[in-house]
Design an enzyme around this catalytic site. Structure first.
Site, short mmCIF file in Angstrom:
data_model
loop_
_atom_site.label_atom_id
_atom_site.label_comp_id
_atom_site.label_asym_id
_atom_site.label_seq_id
_atom_site.Cartn_x
_atom_site.Cartn_y
_atom_site.Cartn_z
CB CYS A 78 -0.91 0.07 1.14
SG CYS A 78 -2.00 1.31 1.21
CB CYS A 99 -9.95 -0.64 7.93
SG CYS A 99 -10.68 -0.45 6.27
#
Ligand SMILES: Nc1ncnc2c1ncn2[C@@H]1O[C@H](COP(=O)(O)OP(=O)(O)OP(=O)(O)O)[C@@H](O)[C@H]1O
Length: 428
Positions: free
Chosen positions: A151, A254
């Site tokens: 990421c 998340c």
């Protein structure tokens, strides 16, 4: 709304109410801001010139809020940027805790409090194709990838930099991306290049996750939070009554609500690929549904014959044979099966964070004991004792000072000299 500012010796306190607009505080200096520590005089923390464009990467957490506060209070061209990298409805079956819309709302509120503009950008496509799908592919093939490293490489410092280059193209002012990471980017006066360092506050050091970020952009990035401890950041947030002052730290990915449920989550995406569960002597004891469904060190789930001395005791997953699609189990007391001091790196994945670095420089530094490595974030670093190369397989064996638990293929090994990141590669 804004009532009264009381200045104490060091800290700022607000007698009542919240700060409505930070512009009202611009003239007040706070000695805690921009207080930087470097390992020695060779390195310094670069700061923007007064007319530069400053973009604060804001997650709605307390670290990036304090980062924004410091710059909003001292510079004029400051703006916040929020990335939406996934949408909760994309993730089937998982009890997702994604809070994209409420995070964005909080970023807007905090930017309003700091009196800076902000915008939301959508990098979902890049996250999906360059981080999420490759992560699934790696798990499917038995590896243990780190999507946070991907990421940072492809989204937070990949697509984002591409976006900012476009946004500021044709403008004469230099632009900066400032993040709330616990790491430092320091300028090396001897080479005129910036380097990545571990944070001072080791409990939160995030440098491991930044091991693959593009090195040619370091001169445009600032990570001020790496010079502070978390309690210091919370103190500043409290003193300025920032809206995010009590927000808990975010926990991992998340889109998966609980780490324990990660296996269930993967099962939603990866089709079963049954294989054998074997002991090191080649004996088959059962079936697994896919190599991703097991973690090294977890209970084997096989009831071994307790009457047989050779097999009695507790058995744990100790390895994965990716070629044969086999899970290997070993008895819990078999230290050699679980603890290793040689880590095998795939050199074709190796990435030098410092462009002019090479293995012979690293080898020369081995003798002074400053070369160290990590195979996971927040691990106590291990001293590197020796490196041997197998050029036909494009592999290197990194020997460390002690045997460590749970080395798995697909994890990233990050190599440091003292606190400075040198490079990283994938374990095979
Ligand atoms: N969705 C996002 N949009 C913009 N920047 C982000 C986003 N997520 C993370 N960042 C940047 O990356 C940094 C580190 O991310 P991390 O996920 O560790 O932060 P966090 O714990 O959610 O929040 P914070 O670090 O702000 O307290 C953030 O401080 C922020 O600068």
């Amino acid at each position: 709304m804004f009532k009264k500012v009381v200045i104490t010796t060091q800290k700022l306190q607000f007698s009542t109410g919240q700060i409505s607009k930070l512009s009202q505080l611009r003239s007040i200096s706070d000695s805690r801001f921009f207080k930087f520590k470097t390992p020695n005089d060779r390195y310094k923390q670069i700061l923007p010139d007064k007319d530069d464009e400053i973009v604060i990467s804001m997650s709605s957490g307390v670290d990036s809020s304090v980062t924004a506060l410091m710059f909003a209070k001292n510079y004029k061209n400051v703006r916040g940027i929020f990335m939406a990298n996934w949408s909760p409805d994309k993730f089937v079956g998982s009890n997702s805790t994604c809070t994209i819309d409420s995070d964005w709302l909080q970023v807007r509120e905090i930017c309003n409090q700091l009196n800076i503009p902000c915008e939301r950008v959508n990098f979902e496509k890049e996250y999906w194709t360059q981080v999420f799908e490759p992560m699934l592919d790696q798990y499917q093939h038995g590896y243990t990838p780190n999507p946070d490293i991907g990421c940072n490489k492809y989204v937070k410092f990949g697509k984002m930099i591409e976006y900012l280059n476009k946004l500021f193209s044709g403008k004469s002012n230099k632009w900066w991306l400032v993040t709330g990471h616990y790491a430092k980017i320091l300028y090396d006066k001897e080479t005129n290049q910036s380097r990545l360092f571990r944070a001072d506050y080791k409990k939160k050091d995030q440098s491991y996750y930044l091991t693959s970020m593009p090195n040619n952009i370091l001169n445009n990035i600032i990570m001020p939070i790496g010079h502070y401890t978390k309690p210091e950041i919370r103190d500043i947030a409290n003193d300025y009554n920032l809206l995010t002052k009590d927000k808990p730290d975010s926990q991992g990915l998340c889109f998966v609500s609980q780490v324990g449920k990660f296996k269930d989550f993967l099962n939603e995406y990866i089709p079963p690929n049954p294989g054998n569960i074997v002991t090191k002597d080649g004996k088959i004891w059962g079936k697994h549904q896919g190599l991703w469904s097991a973690t090294i060190g977890q209970k084997s789930g096989i009831s071994m014959p307790q009457g047989d001395n050779k097999y009695k005791g507790v058995w744990l997953v100790s390895d994965k044979n990716i070629e044969k699609n086999e899970l290997i189990i070993s008895r819990k007391d078999d230290k050699d099966a679980f603890y290793k001091d040689i880590i095998n790196i795939n050199l074709s994945t190796w990435y030098w964070m410092i462009p002019d670095m090479n293995w012979s420089i690293v080898e020369k530094n081995l003798i002074d004991g400053t070369i160290n490595c990590q195979i996971r974030s927040l691990q106590i670093p291990n001293i590197v004792k020796n490196i041997t190369f197998n050029t036909t397989n494009s592999n290197a064996n990194i020997q460390i000072n002690e045997k460590i638990f749970g080395i798995a293929a697909g994890q990233t090994l990050a190599l440091y000299k003292d606190e400075m990141l040198l490079g990283s590669g994938v374990i095979c």
